[in-house]
Design a protein around this motif. Sequence first.
Motif: not given
Length: 256
Positions: A75-76, A87-93, A138-145, A167-168
Amino acid sequence: MPVPLLKKVLPAQTRLSLRQFYWLSRSWLYVGNKVYCPLCEAAFRTFLPFGTERRQQALCPRCHTVERHRLLWLYLTEQVNITQRSLEVLHMAPEPILQSRLKRLLHLRYRSADLTSPVAMDHADIQALPYPDATFDLILCSHVLAHVPNDAKALQELRRVLKPTGQLLLQARLHPHAHTVEQPNAITPQQRLQAYGQADRFRNYGQDFGQRVAAQGFSVEKVEYALTRTPEEQTRLGLGNGELIFVATPSRHEAQ
């Protein structure tokens, strides 16, 4: 040397490097051309079983990514055009292989964050992020919440640091029941293990996950991106069944 002692003696990044070397050294056992991992760009005769439920054709023998990682990378690259855009990208976990691929893209301004992960660039609580408002495209947050005590607060923080046009991208394990299950009395790890099947979970998301995200000021699109491929391609790429990407953008009212 016993494994527990190794964990005490070796830094976390060194242990990860050793594991990756071990995976690479064993991956030749599965060389073939029936399946292909788009993240490590290698072909194998099979993907491996993975998970407590032992999902078949799930784990890449070389980079140890699973269905959701491969789907997100496709997808990315295909929809976000991550390999071309600045892009400014934040990648959680951050997942190590995905972080490694993203850090190689020098046109990105990339940060990763987690409360405890040894591979994250920033030590940060998703419920109180240390970044200024409207920082990231762009923020990536996979199986975190599901592992965050207050997921509403986490989503509010993600919206705060996301640009109004950003986009999140969210992924989560969804259970078949309609509504998310949260048990306020499940306080200890043992109680959470009994309630949710995992000691570090605070809820089991139901089919209302998208609505919960939208309630924190987002417009949400649910994307089953595997369906852009034929069934044969889905099998070859190991995309799994029913994996979803939730594309969340700040709603107009909240972005003003």
